[in-house]
Design a protein around this motif. Structure first.
Motif, PDB file in Angstrom:
ATOM      1  N   TYR A  94      -7.026  45.929   3.722  1.00  0.00           N
ATOM      2  CA  TYR A  94      -6.050  46.263   4.765  1.00  0.00           C
ATOM      3  C   TYR A  94      -6.713  47.088   5.870  1.00  0.00           C
ATOM      4  O   TYR A  94      -6.467  46.876   7.058  1.00  0.00           O
ATOM      5  N   GLU A  95      -7.565  48.034   5.473  1.00  0.00           N
ATOM      6  CA  GLU A  95      -8.264  48.878   6.444  1.00  0.00           C
ATOM      7  C   GLU A  95      -9.164  48.055   7.351  1.00  0.00           C
ATOM      8  O   GLU A  95      -9.157  48.219   8.580  1.00  0.00           O
ATOM      9  N   ALA A  96      -9.962  47.148   6.765  1.00  0.00           N
ATOM     10  CA  ALA A  96     -10.889  46.335   7.561  1.00  0.00           C
ATOM     11  C   ALA A  96     -10.133  45.478   8.575  1.00  0.00           C
ATOM     12  O   ALA A  96     -10.564  45.341   9.726  1.00  0.00           O
ATOM     13  N   LYS A  97      -9.008  44.909   8.153  1.00  0.00           N
ATOM     14  CA  LYS A  97      -8.213  44.075   9.052  1.00  0.00           C
ATOM     15  C   LYS A  97      -7.505  44.932  10.107  1.00  0.00           C
ATOM     16  O   LYS A  97      -7.360  44.514  11.264  1.00  0.00           O
ATOM     17  N   LYS A  98      -7.052  46.115   9.697  1.00  0.00           N
ATOM     18  CA  LYS A  98      -6.385  47.010  10.650  1.00  0.00           C
ATOM     19  C   LYS A  98      -7.332  47.402  11.778  1.00  0.00           C
ATOM     20  O   LYS A  98      -6.953  47.398  12.959  1.00  0.00           O
ATOM     21  N   ILE A  99      -8.574  47.732  11.414  1.00  0.00           N
ATOM     22  CA  ILE A  99      -9.557  48.097  12.426  1.00  0.00           C
ATOM     23  C   ILE A  99      -9.844  46.913  13.351  1.00  0.00           C
ATOM     24  O   ILE A  99      -9.980  47.083  14.572  1.00  0.00           O
ATOM     25  N   LEU A 100      -9.916  45.711  12.787  1.00  0.00           N
ATOM     26  CA  LEU A 100     -10.131  44.523  13.616  1.00  0.00           C
ATOM     27  C   LEU A 100      -9.029  44.392  14.659  1.00  0.00           C
ATOM     28  O   LEU A 100      -9.285  44.077  15.825  1.00  0.00           O
ATOM     29  N   ASN A 101      -7.787  44.661  14.258  1.00  0.00           N
ATOM     30  CA  ASN A 101      -6.668  44.583  15.198  1.00  0.00           C
ATOM     31  C   ASN A 101      -6.712  45.708  16.227  1.00  0.00           C
ATOM     32  O   ASN A 101      -6.352  45.505  17.393  1.00  0.00           O
ATOM     33  N   ILE A 102      -7.173  46.889  15.814  1.00  0.00           N
ATOM     34  CA  ILE A 102      -7.333  47.990  16.770  1.00  0.00           C
ATOM     35  C   ILE A 102      -8.382  47.620  17.820  1.00  0.00           C
ATOM     36  O   ILE A 102      -8.182  47.816  19.026  1.00  0.00           O
ATOM     37  N   TYR A 103      -9.509  47.071  17.378  1.00  0.00           N
ATOM     38  CA  TYR A 103     -10.550  46.640  18.309  1.00  0.00           C
ATOM     39  C   TYR A 103     -10.031  45.548  19.253  1.00  0.00           C
ATOM     40  O   TYR A 103     -10.357  45.534  20.441  1.00  0.00           O
ATOM     41  N   THR A 104      -9.258  44.622  18.707  1.00  0.00           N
ATOM     42  CA  THR A 104      -8.704  43.540  19.529  1.00  0.00           C
ATOM     43  C   THR A 104      -7.784  44.101  20.601  1.00  0.00           C
ATOM     44  O   THR A 104      -7.872  43.728  21.787  1.00  0.00           O
ATOM     45  N   ASN A 105      -6.909  45.006  20.213  1.00  0.00           N
ATOM     46  CA  ASN A 105      -5.981  45.639  21.151  1.00  0.00           C
ATOM     47  C   ASN A 105      -6.741  46.421  22.218  1.00  0.00           C
ATOM     48  O   ASN A 105      -6.430  46.352  23.414  1.00  0.00           O
ATOM     49  N   PHE A 106      -7.757  47.161  21.797  1.00  0.00           N
ATOM     50  CA  PHE A 106      -8.578  47.942  22.719  1.00  0.00           C
ATOM     51  C   PHE A 106      -9.299  47.035  23.712  1.00  0.00           C
ATOM     52  O   PHE A 106      -9.318  47.302  24.921  1.00  0.00           O
ATOM     53  N   SER A 107      -9.868  45.939  23.222  1.00  0.00           N
ATOM     54  CA  SER A 107     -10.630  45.027  24.080  1.00  0.00           C
ATOM     55  C   SER A 107      -9.737  44.328  25.090  1.00  0.00           C
ATOM     56  O   SER A 107     -10.069  44.235  26.280  1.00  0.00           O
ATOM     57  N   GLU A 108      -8.608  43.840  24.629  1.00  0.00           N
ATOM     58  CA  GLU A 108      -7.767  43.016  25.504  1.00  0.00           C
ATOM     59  C   GLU A 108      -6.912  43.852  26.446  1.00  0.00           C
ATOM     60  O   GLU A 108      -6.823  43.548  27.643  1.00  0.00           O
ATOM     61  N   LYS A 109      -6.298  44.914  25.962  1.00  0.00           N
ATOM     62  CA  LYS A 109      -5.377  45.674  26.799  1.00  0.00           C
ATOM     63  C   LYS A 109      -6.076  46.731  27.642  1.00  0.00           C
ATOM     64  O   LYS A 109      -5.611  47.061  28.740  1.00  0.00           O
ATOM     65  N   PHE A 110      -7.181  47.278  27.141  1.00  0.00           N
ATOM     66  CA  PHE A 110      -7.852  48.355  27.877  1.00  0.00           C
ATOM     67  C   PHE A 110      -9.023  47.840  28.699  1.00  0.00           C
ATOM     68  O   PHE A 110      -9.202  48.228  29.853  1.00  0.00           O
ATOM     69  N   LEU A 111      -9.813  46.930  28.115  1.00  0.00           N
ATOM     70  CA  LEU A 111     -10.996  46.430  28.813  1.00  0.00           C
ATOM     71  C   LEU A 111     -10.768  45.082  29.491  1.00  0.00           C
ATOM     72  O   LEU A 111     -11.647  44.595  30.191  1.00  0.00           O
ATOM     73  N   ALA A 112      -9.594  44.486  29.276  1.00  0.00           N
ATOM     74  CA  ALA A 112      -9.275  43.164  29.834  1.00  0.00           C
ATOM     75  C   ALA A 112     -10.264  42.105  29.359  1.00  0.00           C
ATOM     76  O   ALA A 112     -10.590  41.172  30.098  1.00  0.00           O
ATOM     77  N   ILE A 113     -10.760  42.256  28.137  1.00  0.00           N
ATOM     78  CA  ILE A 113     -11.683  41.291  27.543  1.00  0.00           C
ATOM     79  C   ILE A 113     -10.933  40.486  26.479  1.00  0.00           C
ATOM     80  O   ILE A 113     -10.656  41.007  25.397  1.00  0.00           O
TER      81      ILE A 113
ATOM     82  N   THR B 256      -8.458  51.085  -3.996  1.00  0.00           N
ATOM     83  CA  THR B 256      -8.185  49.701  -4.390  1.00  0.00           C
ATOM     84  C   THR B 256      -8.780  48.715  -3.396  1.00  0.00           C
ATOM     85  O   THR B 256      -9.014  49.047  -2.225  1.00  0.00           O
ATOM     86  N   LYS B 257      -8.979  47.508  -3.893  1.00  0.00           N
ATOM     87  CA  LYS B 257      -9.475  46.427  -3.049  1.00  0.00           C
ATOM     88  C   LYS B 257      -8.484  46.135  -1.930  1.00  0.00           C
ATOM     89  O   LYS B 257      -8.874  45.947  -0.768  1.00  0.00           O
ATOM     90  N   GLU B 258      -7.210  46.101  -2.280  1.00  0.00           N
ATOM     91  CA  GLU B 258      -6.169  45.765  -1.295  1.00  0.00           C
ATOM     92  C   GLU B 258      -6.150  46.776  -0.151  1.00  0.00           C
ATOM     93  O   GLU B 258      -6.004  46.414   1.022  1.00  0.00           O
ATOM     94  N   GLU B 259      -6.320  48.057  -0.490  1.00  0.00           N
ATOM     95  CA  GLU B 259      -6.296  49.094   0.537  1.00  0.00           C
ATOM     96  C   GLU B 259      -7.495  48.968   1.470  1.00  0.00           C
ATOM     97  O   GLU B 259      -7.372  49.116   2.691  1.00  0.00           O
TER      98      GLU B 259
END
Length: 495
Positions: A186-205, A180-183
């Motif tokens: 949701y996946e594209a946005k979820k990955i964006l949040n994973i990247y954000t968390n990785f960048s800010e908490k792990f790389l301090a970016i 589905t489109k919704e799924e």
């Protein structure tokens, strides 16, 4: 080695290259655009890979590997629109054999070994992934597919810079398929949040989440989400992207599935990735005129211990204490190195590990042993202090967390100081010319205006920000044309 650096204020580009070379992250290979990632640089990439791989697997993704080469006919598959791949700077394999020239120690292309179908070294893998998904997907029972690949890619860049823009780069690329489109959204946005968390908490970016304007989105996507950051010279760097592909690739490759209701529909897709340009971001965002500054979470070595001695007796005394300390720290999961190399002076070692950005340096000599203390140097603040030998092992873990927080907060403050909300085009041009940074301004949404601003200032629309700041979503007038604008977007010069 000479550890002196060109100052940022003198030549930012040369400062950047100096750090990469002198900290032994990478070096030029002799082929333009292709670099040698040295062990220290590769260990940073391995730490990134280990952490992000864990995050992706915890979110339900599996690793896979697709071939390095793509048949040329599948790369440019949309002859009518030709809009699913716009990077023309590809490396093309035309022959499979060389032959030695007669009487010369040289080789030339063997024309008898010309490929019937030329191959492209992958610039990205959608064009080989989706033909594969066509074989694997028949029913809703085969969905979703949540795959990630660690590998390399080649894009024949005309202007190159170590890590930031190279013809070959290491990366991870995710490719998912949904019912589905919704799924898929949701996946594209979820990955964006994973990247954000990785960048800010792990790389301090620190990053800003956004959506690329249609003129800059990934070819073949309906929506390109991104995270952007600002480097110390005021230029923006795209940290990662996550694409909602819609049904564009499934329609192009005729990938359909049977729904629960017995209908036939096209699959919905996403793709997303980060690359070794993140190492360049670490250099440009955190480092100073003494060398690298690495966040403890990513640093291959978190604590370096350096002995200071004049004779073997002093060296033996120091060894006894250091090995006990090193063992206690390693039990806590702290990455420690004891540099007892006797062919390099302590002063040279100090410069070496400052250049490499090791978060904490501990020095121990006869004076420290007699007073039951150690000299501790923090790379982030460039300050020395003395700590009790008995307490040092229990305090290091807390100190590393403080260093991580300090590095991140300094980067946040820098971005805040380089962010401007402007409504006047003359001020806009002045800021872009003098300081750079993120400029939040209204844009009328047209390609024409975006290109005119870029031609006059070299600033591009980095993204349409996604956040809870209602002030950005208030309508206004385009900073260039004066036409109506729905909300502010982010302009900046970029790498």
């Amino acid at each position: 080695m000479n550890y002196s650096l060109t100052k940022q204020s003198q030549d930012y580009s040369k400062w950047y290259n100096d750090i990469i070379i002198k900290s032994e992250l990478a070096e030029f290979s002799g082929v333009r655009g292709f670099m040698i990632i040295k062990p220290y640089g590769f260990s940073i990439w391995e730490n990134m890979k280990k952490e992000l791989d864990k995050m992706l697997k915890e979110s339900g993704h599996e690793n896979i590997y697709f071939p390095l080469v793509i048949p040329k006919y599948s790369l440019f598959f949309d002859e009518k629109e030709n809009n699913h791949f716009h990077n023309k700077e590809c490396a093309v394999i035309t022959h499979y054999r060389l032959k030695k020239q007669q009487y010369k120690n040289q080789f030339e292309i063997d024309d008898d070994a010309k490929l019937k179908e030329e191959l492209i070294i992958r610039p990205t893998s959608e064009s080989i992934v989706w033909p594969t998904y066509k074989r694997w997907i028949q029913s809703y029972r085969n969905l979703p597919i949540l795959f990630n690949q660690w590998g390399n890619a080649v894009r024949w860049e005309m202007k190159t810079r170590l890590f930031i823009r190279t013809s070959e780069f290491l990366w991870q690329e995710g490719h998912t398929a949904h019912a589905t489109k919704e799924e898929a959204m949701y996946e594209a946005k979820k990955i964006l949040n994973i990247y954000t968390n990785f960048s800010e908490k792990f790389l301090a970016i620190p990053v800003i989440q956004g959506i690329k304007p249609n003129m800059d989105k990934f070819s073949g996507s309906d929506i390109t989400y991104c995270i952007e950051s600002i480097m110390q010279d005021g230029k923006a760097l795209q940290i990662a992207t996550s694409h909602f592909l819609g049904q564009n690739f499934s329609k192009a490759f005729n990938v359909k599935f049977m729904t629960k209701n017995g209908n036939t529909e096209y699959v919905w897709g996403t793709s997303w990735g980060i690359s070794t340009r993140l190492i360049g971001a670490l250099v440009m965002l955190h480092s100073d005129d003494h060398g690298l500054i690495l966040p403890p979470t990513i640093s291959p070595i978190q604590v370096i211990i350096i002995p200071i001695f004049k004779n073997q007796t002093e060296f033996n005394q120091i060894n006894t204490i250091v090995y006990r300390l090193k063992n206690n720290l390693e039990k806590q999961g702290i990455r420690v190195k004891y540099d007892k190399n006797q062919y390099m002076t302590p002063g040279c070692k100090f410069h070496k590990y400052e250049m490499k950005g090791i978060p904490i340096r501990i020095s121990i000599g006869p004076h420290e042993i007699n007073n039951q203390i150690v000299e501790l140097f923090r790379r982030d603040t460039y300050k020395k202090d003395y700590m009790s030998l008995d307490k040092i092992a229990s305090l290091i873990s807390t100190l590393l967390k403080k260093i991580q927080t300090n590095i991140y907060e300094k980067a946040v403050n820098r971005i805040n100081n380089l962010s401007y909300t402007l409504d006047n085009y003359d001020e806009f041009k002045q800021k872009i010319r003098n300081t750079g940074g993120f400029i939040f301004a209204h844009w009328d949404g047209t390609i024409k205006t975006g290109k005119q601003i870029q031609e006059e200032t070299e600033a591009t629309i980095r993204c349409i920000p996604i956040n809870n700041n209602d002030n950005l979503k208030i309508g206004g007038k385009c900073i260039y044309s004066g036409n109506p604008s729905d909300q502010r977007v982010i302009f900046a010069k970029s790498y």
